[in-house]
Design a protein around this motif. Structure first.
Motif, short mmCIF file in Angstrom:
data_model
loop_
_atom_site.label_atom_id
_atom_site.label_comp_id
_atom_site.label_asym_id
_atom_site.label_seq_id
_atom_site.Cartn_x
_atom_site.Cartn_y
_atom_site.Cartn_z
N LEU A 1 0.81 -1.18 0.09
CA LEU A 1 -0.19 0.09 0.02
C LEU A 1 0.96 1.13 0.04
O LEU A 1 0.19 2.34 -0.09
CB LEU A 1 -0.93 0.05 1.11
CG LEU A 1 -2.22 -1.00 1.27
CD1 LEU A 1 -2.65 -0.99 2.58
CD2 LEU A 1 -2.81 -0.75 -0.11
N PHE B 1 2.98 -4.01 -9.69
CA PHE B 1 1.51 -3.70 -9.74
C PHE B 1 1.47 -2.59 -10.76
O PHE B 1 0.68 -2.61 -11.80
CB PHE B 1 0.73 -3.52 -8.60
CG PHE B 1 -0.59 -3.03 -8.60
CD1 PHE B 1 -1.45 -3.86 -9.38
CD2 PHE B 1 -1.10 -2.09 -8.11
CE1 PHE B 1 -2.64 -3.34 -9.62
CE2 PHE B 1 -2.23 -1.58 -7.99
CZ PHE B 1 -3.28 -2.22 -8.74
N MET C 1 2.09 -3.46 -14.31
CA MET C 1 1.51 -4.81 -14.55
C MET C 1 1.14 -4.82 -16.28
O MET C 1 1.32 -5.86 -16.70
CB MET C 1 0.30 -4.79 -13.82
CG MET C 1 -0.22 -6.31 -14.07
SD MET C 1 -1.59 -6.57 -12.63
CE MET C 1 -2.91 -5.22 -13.05
N ILE D 1 5.13 -9.60 -11.49
CA ILE D 1 4.42 -9.72 -10.19
C ILE D 1 4.74 -11.27 -9.25
O ILE D 1 4.38 -11.25 -8.27
CB ILE D 1 2.94 -9.62 -10.14
CG1 ILE D 1 2.40 -10.69 -11.17
CG2 ILE D 1 2.46 -8.21 -10.56
CD1 ILE D 1 0.70 -10.63 -11.19
N PHE E 1 -3.81 -10.52 -1.79
CA PHE E 1 -3.80 -9.41 -3.03
C PHE E 1 -2.56 -9.97 -3.91
O PHE E 1 -2.96 -9.51 -5.51
CB PHE E 1 -2.89 -8.14 -2.50
CG PHE E 1 -1.87 -8.24 -1.64
CD1 PHE E 1 -1.92 -8.53 -0.26
CD2 PHE E 1 -0.82 -7.90 -2.15
CE1 PHE E 1 -0.76 -8.56 0.41
CE2 PHE E 1 0.38 -8.01 -1.55
CZ PHE E 1 0.39 -8.23 -0.13
N TRP E 2 -1.81 -10.73 -3.59
CA TRP E 2 -0.98 -11.50 -4.92
C TRP E 2 -1.86 -12.43 -5.77
O TRP E 2 -1.88 -12.10 -6.94
CB TRP E 2 0.11 -12.24 -4.26
CG TRP E 2 1.05 -12.63 -5.14
CD1 TRP E 2 1.84 -12.02 -6.17
CD2 TRP E 2 1.57 -14.02 -5.35
NE1 TRP E 2 2.60 -12.81 -7.00
CE2 TRP E 2 2.52 -14.03 -6.33
CE3 TRP E 2 1.62 -15.19 -4.43
CZ2 TRP E 2 3.09 -15.30 -6.83
CZ3 TRP E 2 2.04 -16.51 -5.05
CH2 TRP E 2 3.01 -16.26 -5.91
N LEU F 1 -3.56 -10.19 -7.99
CA LEU F 1 -2.77 -9.76 -9.09
C LEU F 1 -2.75 -10.71 -10.12
O LEU F 1 -3.16 -10.54 -11.27
CB LEU F 1 -1.49 -9.37 -8.65
CG LEU F 1 -1.57 -8.15 -7.78
CD1 LEU F 1 0.01 -7.91 -7.19
CD2 LEU F 1 -1.89 -6.77 -8.60
N VAL G 1 -5.98 -11.11 -12.16
CA VAL G 1 -6.21 -9.97 -12.94
C VAL G 1 -5.52 -10.46 -14.30
O VAL G 1 -6.08 -10.19 -15.11
CB VAL G 1 -5.69 -8.70 -12.45
CG1 VAL G 1 -5.73 -7.56 -13.29
CG2 VAL G 1 -6.68 -8.08 -11.33
N ALA H 1 -11.14 -5.71 -15.07
CA ALA H 1 -9.87 -5.77 -14.18
C ALA H 1 -10.25 -4.83 -12.95
O ALA H 1 -9.72 -5.31 -11.92
CB ALA H 1 -8.66 -5.11 -14.87
N ALA I 1 -8.68 -3.00 2.49
CA ALA I 1 -7.71 -1.98 2.22
C ALA I 1 -7.01 -2.38 1.15
O ALA I 1 -6.74 -1.34 -0.01
CB ALA I 1 -7.04 -1.48 3.33
N ILE I 2 -6.21 -3.41 1.23
CA ILE I 2 -5.44 -3.86 -0.02
C ILE I 2 -6.29 -4.30 -1.36
O ILE I 2 -5.88 -4.10 -2.23
CB ILE I 2 -4.40 -5.02 0.55
CG1 ILE I 2 -3.98 -4.70 1.90
CG2 ILE I 2 -3.44 -5.29 -0.31
CD1 ILE I 2 -2.85 -5.48 2.47
N ARG J 1 -7.38 -1.97 -3.47
CA ARG J 1 -6.46 -0.93 -4.05
C ARG J 1 -6.41 -1.63 -5.40
O ARG J 1 -6.20 -1.30 -6.57
CB ARG J 1 -5.44 -0.99 -3.38
CG ARG J 1 -3.97 -0.48 -3.78
CD ARG J 1 -4.14 1.21 -4.30
NE ARG J 1 -2.65 1.70 -4.54
CZ ARG J 1 -1.83 2.06 -3.60
NH1 ARG J 1 -2.24 2.31 -2.27
NH2 ARG J 1 -0.70 2.48 -3.95
N VAL J 2 -6.23 -3.22 -5.25
CA VAL J 2 -5.82 -4.12 -6.35
C VAL J 2 -6.73 -4.02 -7.56
O VAL J 2 -6.46 -3.74 -8.66
CB VAL J 2 -5.57 -5.24 -6.06
CG1 VAL J 2 -5.32 -6.37 -7.40
CG2 VAL J 2 -4.29 -5.46 -4.94
#
Lengths: 271, 588, 313
Positions: free
Chosen positions: B231, B249, B252, B259, C144-145, C148, C151, C163, C254-255, C258-259
């Motif tokens: 973050l 990210f 990406m 990643i 979150f990984w 990613l 995505v 996405a 929160a994370i 963001r992603v």
């Protein structure tokens, strides 16, 4: 001399919140004597034993040990012979720490009292094991390696480590098989004859208590309903409750058991 | 009579192996340990290992593909991904260590206090712990961002505080479990101080679960730390795995492959911690137990289904029954060749000491052996039909309806989540196919029949609201509710007070004649045998040593083992005479 | 039961007061140049002083706290320093987004974990091994990984799903599902990893109880033993895990937001705390704790319904 008294419980009361668990309990134990304490679950017999040991609360009353009041005094604050009061508990599986060797278990009381260093105390281990008829090579083993009866012998050896004049035995043979139970009881008697130690022998089993006791106290709902010579209590009880207890335990003889059953029913019918 | 008690010939030696060695001998434990060692060494020797400086920028390497000097390619600023990964292990491990140490110290200390002393201290500490657990950690860490600033390590201190409840709860529960062990009482009687009891007896026993928890908390801390860095919290100058993920990210769309690397680094490190924890746990839980399937199935001799005609009055005929459980060395017999016959309306006592196989024989007849147990030989003829090899569905039809069971421990044998009434009605509806209303009426009748003073009230009660003696009566009511032919009672009065025992035995005897049931009474108590049984089978080491009519057995036991057992009965022992010990006998 | 609930609500309020106080102290204790931050490098001392007066920052900390507390109790969380909107208004648009994502995830975690856990407890075999595998993978992979990676695969390469972005359920149910599919998939894995383990353990525990043998001996069907008796006794342990999962997901939003560029409470938290928008941060803390307390009390009520001992004591 004949009226020498080792322990004198005078009007001991214990309350747990609203529960009045011991109600004016009075009891004496003479040197070298076994006092049997019988009662059903919840009668307060274990609570009394714990109060004498100093690991259970006393709300009122005195427990005189050789004349000194030890009620409410924790074991580590006790002095002199009172510090040597020991215990043998019911469950030989839970009363020995599984991660300690027998030697560590046996010397713990000696070291805790500062009577000897660990290495000096070790010298005593063989004597203790010998007293309970376990071989010397038991010392380096762990409790889980032993059978129930053998574990109880280790527990007895630990209780002997401080050469106590009183051992509180809380249902010490209830978890054992019949044949083992008889042998462990005989060991208790042998040790008493050899050392003159006194026992408070707590049990729910009147037969066991009769076998080992000189005098017997019967507890019910926190009160002692009868306290007298063993013969008197176990053969010719005066209190109705003791009669019921006595007749309720089935005996290993079909014909006699049939009579007792009838007597028990008759007694129950009266109430 | 050999005194096996006082020799150690029967002692089973216990492997006293070292936990660390045991974990390393587990393949997954070994892999995890090696991986963790690699991560630690990488962190320590990062400057020696890394091919490039983690901060060197090379414009032409921005988002470069792997190869050509940058083994894993370049990041969005043209720095070497591999070198940054290597350096990133440092902050990762440092952050995890901070969180673990803070959480562990706080949680364990508080847990010991709360568990050992209980009372008000426990209430307050538990409340604080619950409160901390109710906080969403990331939201709090973000909210504190302005204060904690860009130091990820300060954030990990706060996170450590928020993780401390996991140690607190574990320690508290463990201490609560240990503190009622009798060896703690024994230590207290011996005069040990509280502190020494905690160190010697409590910590010693609970250390292994705490090691496991530490490993898991380390994993959680690494993931959260990476999240914070992702973050954008934390020092942008320090290479971190989370920061690298953020960089990847942002790029990406240009270099999606980037990643992968920091994610792998995080996952592999965390997985190693978890696998290590699992390996330790497996080792601790293993003991002598063997999972089914770990050893080959037993060689069951193809026993032909027995179909011989038996005399009309024989209800149950067991022949050469063998029951085995899986053990490390293969299948171990607990019942080895038991034969017994039960006539209609007869009460047969099955008596023996612990481990004699009496209960397992009873369970085999019920078809309810514990997990892993198998009937490996023999036959069980019930009412003319061999039920030993019957498929579960067929056995199921017999249970409750024709064969019933009364257990030993009344309280643990009632489902605590359901009312007594429901537990009586449900089986009757299933087994007899009657309506709920009809079942309810019969249940109330039964409760009255087994001597419960207020059937309606008991019907509405939950198990924890009634006494043990009442619960046993309820279980007996349940057992007879479908009018079975055979009742198997496993130590039905052992857990009861002696006066209650007498009443329950009376009840069982009355019901037996009223319902004309055959009864197998498993017990270790010869008094109960004398009171209840018509015939007795004495068991030892999984076999029956003699079966006799009850009067004959007590009058003239044949087998030496029976004689030894009866000799141990204390019924008629003499009482002792008190002699005051002379002064010389009193120990110094 | 009523008293029990009152106690839980009471302790929730105390918790709320404690945490807001600590957060307030930490935020204001550390931010000396709030006005400077808001106005930027080039602000004059005069502008800064004027802003500080307008925001009430020139008052003593305790006065500011008392003021905030008094308004908060009345339901007024104040005005954002940077977004020019009321905090309660901002929260009311952000919270539903996060709640819908987290609730969907919790439902999936509950259903999948229950199925897997029961299967593993009863049958062992592949379900058992699968749970063991997933428990390590789900724990070790930061969600979150995983997000990613999803995505890159499903949005960038296969182009099956968007996405980023969020479509509300009311605007388009299918759009809602499409926008949440990837983020929810990313966050349920770790939840399933821990919850299915717990369900499995609790079921195995319940099935080992003595009363299970007795029920079988009474002729109760296997289905009833499993789903009525064992499951009910296993439920409290499973529900507790769900409550822990809920809290973790609420924070973890929160994370993940963001992603996936989801305009929820989580992305608001990041934005507000990085920029030092203290009224918004305080509002988020209050909201998050209120939500958690409500969820925990709900789970307590369900537990009390399942477990008669709790209910009657």
């Amino acid at each position: 001399m004949s009226d020498a008294i080792l322990v004198d419980c005078c009007n001991v009361n214990t309350r747990f919140g609203a529960h009045h668990v011991l109600k004016d309990v009075s009891l004496t134990i003479r040197p070298g004597e076994t006092v049997g304490l019988v009662g059903e679950s919840g009668s307060g017999k274990t609570t009394l034993g714990r109060a004498i040991l100093g690991i259970g609360p006393v709300s009122a009353g005195e427990i005189l040990y050789e004349g000194t009041n030890i009620a409410g005094v924790a074991p580590r604050d006790r002095r002199g012979n009172a510090a040597a009061i020991q215990a043998v508990f019911q469950d030989p599986y839970s009363s020995l720490n599984p991660s300690m060797t027998v030697e560590d278990i046996l010397i713990e009381p000696i070291v805790a009292r500062g009577l000897a260093s660990a290495s000096e105390a070790s010298a005593k281990v063989n004597t203790l094991l010998d007293q309970v008829a376990l071989p010397a090579d038991a010392a380096q083993r762990y409790p889980r390696e032993f059978s129930g009866g053998q574990r109880q012998r280790v527990a007895i050896a630990r209780a002997l480590a401080l050469s106590p004049r009183l051992i509180v035995c809380d249902e010490p043979v209830s978890a054992l098989d019949l044949s083992t139970q008889a042998r462990v009881l005989d060991l208790f008697i042998d040790i008493q004859q050899a050392t003159g130690v006194a026992y408070l022998f707590v049990s729910h089993d009147l037969t066991v208590v009769r076998h080992i006791s000189h005098r017997v106290a019967v507890m019910r709902n926190g009160e002692i309903v009868e306290f007298d010579e063993c013969d008197q209590v176990t053969a010719n009880p005066s209190h109705d409750y003791t009669k019921r207890l006595l007749l309720a335990a089935p005996v290993a003889d079909p014909a006699r058991q049939a009579e007792r059953r009838a007597a028990f029913r008759a007694l129950a019918g009266e109430h | 009579m050999t005194d096996h008690e006082t020799s150690l010939s029967n002692v089973r030696p216990v492997q006293r192996d070292n936990l660390a060695l045991a974990v390393l001998s587990n393949p997954l434990g070994l892999v995890a340990s090696v991986l963790l060692a690699v991560v630690f060494l990488t962190a320590i020797f990062a400057p020696l290992i890394a091919p490039h400086s983690p901060t060197t920028l090379q414009i032409f390497k921005i988002n470069a593909a792997p190869g050509d000097g940058y083994l894993l390619g370049g990041d969005g600023s043209g720095r070497d991904v591999l070198s940054r990964l290597i350096y990133g292990s440092r902050s990762t491990l440092a952050g995890a260590a901070i969180a673990v140490v803070v959480a562990g110290l706080l949680g364990i200390a508080a847990g010991l206090v709360a568990g050992y002393y209980g009372g008000r201290r426990d209430i307050v500490l538990s409340w604080v712990s619950d409160g901390l657990m109710a906080l969403p950690a990331l939201i709090v860490l973000l909210a504190f961002y302005q204060t904690l600033g860009s130091s990820i390590y300060l954030s990990m201190v706060v996170f450590g505080i928020m993780l401390s409840p996991s140690f607190f709860r574990l320690t508290r529960n463990l201490v609560n479990g240990v503190k009622n062990e009798l060896y703690i009482d024994a230590a207290r009687v011996s005069g040990l101080s509280d502190l020494r009891i905690i160190i010697r007896h409590v910590l010693l026993v609970i250390r292994a679960p705490i090691v496991i928890q530490t490993s898991i908390v380390a994993g959680i801390a690494i993931v959260i730390q990476a999240g914070l860095e992702f973050l954008g919290l934390g020092d942008p100058g320090t290479p971190t795995w989370g920061g690298m993920l953020q960089n990847a990210f942002s790029n990406m769309y240009v270099a999606p492959l980037a990643i992968l690397w920091p994610g792998f680094a995080i996952s592999i490190t965390v997985a190693s911690f978890v696998l290590l924890a699992n390996a330790i746990r497996d080792r601790l839980q293993q003991g002598d137990r063997v999972k089914p399937g770990q050893i080959p199935p037993p060689e069951v001799a193809a026993v032909p289904v027995r179909a011989e005609a038996l005399p009309e009055d024989v209800l149950l005929d067991v022949r050469d029954l063998k029951v085995a459980y899986p053990a490390k060395a293969g299948w171990k017999d607990v019942v080895s060749g038991v034969s017994l016959t039960l006539r209609r309306g007869e009460v047969l006592g099955l008596v023996g000491e612990s481990g004699s196989g009496k209960t397992q024989t009873a369970f085999a007849i019920l078809g309810l052996l514990s997990e892993g147990g198998r009937i490996i030989a023999g036959s069980i003829l019930f009412d003319g039909k061999d039920i030993a090899g019957l498929p579960e569905a067929e056995k199921h039809k017999l249970r409750g309806k024709r064969i019933a069971y009364v257990p030993q421990e009344p309280m643990s044998n009632l489902d605590p989540a359901f009312r007594i009434g429901y537990q009586l009605v449900e089986p009757m509806v299933t087994v007899l196919g009657i309506s709920k209303a009809e079942a309810r009426r019969r249940a109330l009748d039964l409760l009255a029949r087994v001597g419960l003073p207020d059937p309606e009230r008991t019907f509405r009660s939950y198990p924890h609201q009634i006494s043990g003696g009442m619960a046993q009566r309820v279980l007996i009511a349940g057992a007879i509710s479908c009018n079975p032919d055979l009742l198997i009672a496993d130590e039905p009065t052992t857990a009861l007070d002696v006066t209650v025992q007498a009443e329950v035995l009376d009840l069982l005897r009355d019901l037996q004649s009223e319902f004309e049931m055959s009864v197998i009474l498993v017990t270790h108590n010869f008094g109960v045998v004398a009171d209840m049984c018509d015939r007795v089978a004495v068991m030892k080491d999984g076999a029956i040593v003699e079966t006799r009519d009850v009067t004959d057995l007590f009058a003239s036991p044949e087998h030496s083992y029976t004689r030894m057992l009866l000799g141990s009965v204390l019924d008629d022992s003499k009482t002792r005479t008190y002699v005051q010990p002379s002064v010389a006998e009193v120990p110094a | 039961m009523f008293l029990y609930l009152a106690k839980r609500i009471g302790s929730g309020i105390i918790l709320l007061a404690l945490v807001t106080t600590i957060t307030f102290a930490m935020l204001f204790g550390a931010t000396e140049n709030v006005a400077q931050n808001i106005l930027g490098e080039n602000a004059t001392a005069q502008d800064i002083a004027a802003l500080e007066t307008r925001l009430g920052l020139d008052r003593p900390l305790l006065v500011q706290y008392g003021d905030w507390m008094a308004r908060a109790v009345a339901g007024d969380l104040g005005q954002s320093w940077l977004m020019g909107e009321r905090v309660s208004r901002i929260l009311s648009t952000r919270l539903p987004v996060t709640l819908s994502m987290v609730s969907l995830a919790i439902v999936i975690i509950a259903v999948v974990s229950a199925l897997l856990g029961i299967l593993a407890a009863v049958r062992g075999g592949w379900a058992d091994r699968f749970i063991q595998l997933i428990s390590v993978v789900g724990f070790a992979m930061p969600n979150f990984w995983l997000g990613l990676i999803l995505v890159v695969i499903f949005a960038l390469n296969l182009k099956w799903l968007p996405a980023t972005g969020y479509v509300s359920f009311l605007a388009s149910p299918t759009g809602w599902i499409a926008s949440l599919a990837l983020p929810v998939a990313a966050i349920v894995l770790s939840g399933i990893a821990s919850a299915s383990q717990q369900v499995r353990g609790a079921m195995i525990d319940a099935l080992r109880q003595d009363y299970v043998r007795t029920l079988r001996a009474r002729g109760v069907s296997q289905t009833s033993v499993l789903f009525r008796h064992a499951l009910r006794n296993a439920m409290p342990a499973a529900l507790t895990v769900l409550s822990v999962q809920f809290i973790a997901l609420l924070g973890g939003a929160a994370i993940i937001e963001r992603v996936f560029a989801i305009p929820g409470l989580g992305s608001l938290t990041v934005q507000a705390s990085l920029s030092g928008d203290i009224p918004v941060v305080m509002g988020i803390v209050v909201t998050a704790i209120v939500v958690v307390v409500i969820v925990n009390i709900t789970i307590d009520i369900i537990n009390a319904w399942v477990n008669p001992k709790v209910r009657l004591s």
